[in-house]
Scaffold this motif. Sequence first.
Motif, short mmCIF file in Angstrom:
data_model
loop_
_atom_site.label_atom_id
_atom_site.label_comp_id
_atom_site.label_asym_id
_atom_site.label_seq_id
_atom_site.Cartn_x
_atom_site.Cartn_y
_atom_site.Cartn_z
N SER A 60 -7.96 -4.13 -0.95
CA SER A 60 -7.96 -3.93 -2.40
C SER A 60 -7.49 -2.55 -2.81
N GLU A 61 -7.56 -1.60 -1.89
CA GLU A 61 -7.08 -0.24 -2.17
C GLU A 61 -5.58 -0.19 -1.92
N VAL A 62 -4.79 -0.25 -2.99
CA VAL A 62 -3.34 -0.40 -2.85
C VAL A 62 -2.61 0.94 -2.92
N ALA A 63 -3.29 2.01 -3.33
CA ALA A 63 -2.64 3.31 -3.41
C ALA A 63 -3.70 4.40 -3.20
N VAL A 64 -3.29 5.45 -2.50
CA VAL A 64 -4.20 6.57 -2.21
C VAL A 64 -3.49 7.87 -2.55
N THR A 65 -4.16 8.71 -3.32
CA THR A 65 -3.64 10.03 -3.64
C THR A 65 -4.76 11.04 -3.42
N GLU A 66 -4.60 11.90 -2.43
CA GLU A 66 -5.59 12.95 -2.18
C GLU A 66 -5.24 14.18 -3.01
N GLN A 67 -6.18 15.12 -3.10
CA GLN A 67 -5.98 16.30 -3.92
C GLN A 67 -4.78 17.12 -3.44
N GLU A 68 -4.52 17.11 -2.11
CA GLU A 68 -3.42 17.89 -1.58
C GLU A 68 -2.08 17.49 -2.17
N ALA A 69 -1.98 16.21 -2.60
CA ALA A 69 -0.72 15.74 -3.17
C ALA A 69 -0.39 16.45 -4.48
N TYR A 70 -1.41 16.89 -5.20
CA TYR A 70 -1.20 17.58 -6.48
C TYR A 70 -0.96 19.08 -6.30
N ASP A 71 -1.12 19.57 -5.08
CA ASP A 71 -1.06 21.01 -4.86
C ASP A 71 0.22 21.45 -4.14
N LYS A 72 1.22 20.59 -4.05
CA LYS A 72 2.46 20.93 -3.34
C LYS A 72 3.24 21.99 -4.12
N ASP A 73 3.88 22.90 -3.35
CA ASP A 73 4.63 23.98 -3.99
C ASP A 73 6.11 23.61 -4.09
N THR A 74 6.89 24.54 -4.62
CA THR A 74 8.32 24.28 -4.86
C THR A 74 9.09 24.05 -3.56
N SER A 75 8.68 24.71 -2.47
CA SER A 75 9.38 24.53 -1.20
C SER A 75 9.22 23.10 -0.68
N TYR A 76 8.06 22.51 -0.92
CA TYR A 76 7.84 21.13 -0.50
C TYR A 76 8.82 20.20 -1.22
N TRP A 77 8.92 20.36 -2.54
CA TRP A 77 9.78 19.48 -3.32
C TRP A 77 11.25 19.73 -3.01
N ALA A 78 11.60 20.95 -2.72
CA ALA A 78 12.99 21.24 -2.36
C ALA A 78 13.41 20.48 -1.11
N GLY A 79 12.46 20.26 -0.21
CA GLY A 79 12.77 19.55 1.03
C GLY A 79 12.67 18.04 0.91
N LYS A 80 11.97 17.56 -0.12
CA LYS A 80 11.74 16.12 -0.25
C LYS A 80 12.66 15.43 -1.26
N ARG A 81 13.29 16.20 -2.12
CA ARG A 81 14.14 15.58 -3.14
C ARG A 81 15.35 14.91 -2.50
N GLN A 82 15.48 13.62 -2.75
CA GLN A 82 16.63 12.87 -2.23
C GLN A 82 17.82 12.94 -3.17
N LYS A 99 0.86 -1.18 0.00
CA LYS A 99 0.00 0.00 0.00
C LYS A 99 0.90 1.23 0.00
N GLU A 100 0.53 2.20 -0.85
CA GLU A 100 1.30 3.44 -0.88
C GLU A 100 0.36 4.62 -0.66
N ILE A 101 0.85 5.57 0.13
CA ILE A 101 0.13 6.82 0.38
C ILE A 101 0.96 7.92 -0.25
N ARG A 102 0.44 8.49 -1.34
CA ARG A 102 1.17 9.54 -2.04
C ARG A 102 0.95 10.88 -1.33
N ASN A 103 2.04 11.49 -0.93
CA ASN A 103 1.98 12.79 -0.28
C ASN A 103 2.19 13.94 -1.26
N GLY A 104 2.89 13.66 -2.37
CA GLY A 104 3.14 14.68 -3.37
C GLY A 104 3.25 14.07 -4.74
#
Length: 831
Positions: free
Chosen positions: A382-404, A211-216
């Motif tokens: 049966s629900e193996v992945a969840v993506t809420e609307q907030e995951a599509y609304d992340k800004d550049t600061s979020y990705w700057a902190g999450k990029r590995q 199961k995956e929970i998409r945050n962004g």
Amino acid sequence: MKFCKYAFFLCIVCFSQFSFAQQKLSGIITDEQNIPIPNAKIYIKNDADQRTEADAKGYYEMFLLPGEYYIIYTTTGYQDREIYIGMYEVDIIRDVQLFPISINTFEEVEVSVKKTNPGRDIMLEVVKIRDKINPWNYPHATDVYIRATEKLDFKEVKNDKGKKNDDKIEDPGGIEDPFAEERKKNDLIANGMNLVEVQMNRYFAPPGKVKEIRNGYEKRGDDRNLYYTTTVKSNFNFFQNLLHLDDLHQTPVSSPISGPGILSYKYRLEKQYEENGRKISKIKIIPRMSSTSTLEGYIYVIDSLWLVQKLELTMNKGNLLIYDYFTIIQEFDHPGDTMCVLKNQTLEYGVKYSKETSKASTIATFSNYNFNPEFTRKFFNSEVAVTEQEAYDKDTSYWAGKRQIELTEEERKYIQVKDSIENWQNRKEYLDSIDANFNKVTFLKVLWFGIDHRDRAKKQQWTINSIAGTLRPVYVGGPRVAPGFYYFKKWKDERTLDSYTEVSYGFLNKDPKGRGNIRYRYDPFHFGTVKLAFEHEFDAVRSFDAITQIYKRNNFIEKTELRIGNDFELFNGFYTDVDLGFSERRSLKDFKFMTWLDGILPNDEPMEFNDYQALIANVTISYTPGQKYMKEPYRKVVLGSKWPTFYASYERGIPKLFGSDVNHEYGRVGIRQTFKIGTLGTSSYHITAAKFLSAKILYPADFRYQRRSEPIWFSNPLNSFQGLDSSLPSKDVFYEAHFVHHDNGAILNKIPFMKKTRIGLVVGAGALYVKEFNYFHYEFLAGLERNFKLSKRRLRIGIYGIYSDSNQLKDRITAKISFNILDDRNMKFNF
């Protein structure tokens, strides 16, 4: 002939008596992890003629006379097992577990002319402890960051003089734009790359719960060619025997880090070197037979610990569905020197089209592992992945902190340009300008394509039929004109509405006709759709008949109908389709027809009957147990199931109500499934039976017909027959069964040089029994198929030979051809 029938009957009776005296031995064969082993062989010791084979799910059964037996269970890569069974007057269920061949046994197998093979010896040590070091043998949770990037290289287009069309940027008035060159470069950057970033929490429990929970989730450009933007479809776990990568590869992939893999690959020690104080062995992986072993590359092993440090493996091109090449690179951490924990995974893949070359890579990093997670009882479902609307609304600061992994300079420039362009493109002025260009009326649109009008801001579009779509010079009842209008609208929450309206006029009979339908999807997550349709039109009695029959006059009636319906998924995998229609049906006996074509296309006379009214209700249900899906903000993405689909339908001709003249009941049940048989290919089957439960008042238009076969065209063998010479109308029960198997190269690739041809073998069979006519038909088919690139799609062309026979006609052999397009949504052909 009578003697043969009596003899056959006598044989059946004797066989029945013999079978009655036997008892059934059955069970499931599994491996050391209790995973079913497909296609294992079972036979009686000292009497090998009594044998059977397990199916794709490891199930087997044998019928034995009373007595004592020693049963042998055997399959490649596993130790044979012998079990004593005493059969008496009851059936016996005996599940059997097989274990991989021991390392000592492997060492006795002669695999090289050399006396020693260090590479193979090292891999034997790895295989010996693979269950212990395999991270997917333990429940865990981890954070995942994925970045998928595609670079596009377009073939240069030249003008009539042989020069590039964009060699020089000029203004017709001779005034040069100093910013034009910069805009051109930005456009090249924006159109030359696609990029997707995903950040998620991934949860796993053996043997395969995920199961995956998409945050962004951020998509720039088109993600059609990008692979592994979700982890629930494919798991590159090389510590298991087979990798099932259904959306990537046509057959399961045999792993080189497994017991059976030791017999499928050659291992060669290329070099040894020290890194961080440890000796690393670089081992080359070479497939022994490309038909069953599809990987080649390198595995890096830490000596004495026998832990995998890294692997670089490439799939052979033959069975890849879309890509021309595909390479997997994995790097592992080793906490406590006891486990290989996946740290980084890089996928490199690409495909070349006539005017475009795609080179892509997907980088995934796994961090913050927790190997002691606590999962609730119903966490995995049966629900193996969840993506809420907030995951599509992340800004550049979020990705700057999450990029590995840091962006490359090219990716950074692309994001800047793409975001700048998209900000401009989301402005109303830009959308209006794009729509204005799209909505221009041109000669080709009027003549052939149709006139479109789009409003992006309101997410709606309408289309008017072209002249080619309106004129129908050859039609039922003579030439007609049929202008049509299509409308579509979509809302932010994925609700949609679409409709089509058409009016027509026939010159020969001076008869106006028309139709209209509207569909509104009110619940996208449950596929809830309400439908309304009205038509005053010609209607085909045998709408799915062969092309040589469907155009004939006795296949058509005139119908005026109003129909309403609703589709809905009541619960996961359980679908309902309900509709009710009231119609008046009329014969075409008084219509005029163009008979001058009868000399070219033989025709007949229309069906004669008295006009009547029909009120008919239909209910269809289907259920696919264990249907997996991904939850999006307003919809669900169905991923499929390992279980078959069961379906049933019921039709009721309702008498008297609203003056209805019909009175009948019809029922049908069926089961269908597609599954893989190890590395041997893909099998599909469809079994169905139907019957008129009552036929008090039944008109020919409501009969059920067995579809006549096409003369040359190979129709879908899961829904039709290739050698059926007539369209049989049946009121009584009929049974039909279809089976098709694609070897995906598993057989033909064993022939030298055949793998390079990428030709696959297909075999199948079908059977039909129509009680009303005491008609039994059966057929066998075999053919060759090959996939080709068609623009950006995959086209499969096949040629087939069919042997068919029945109890009423002579047997015959025919040849046919098929063309089949790969469905990009589910990565499957229709058979």
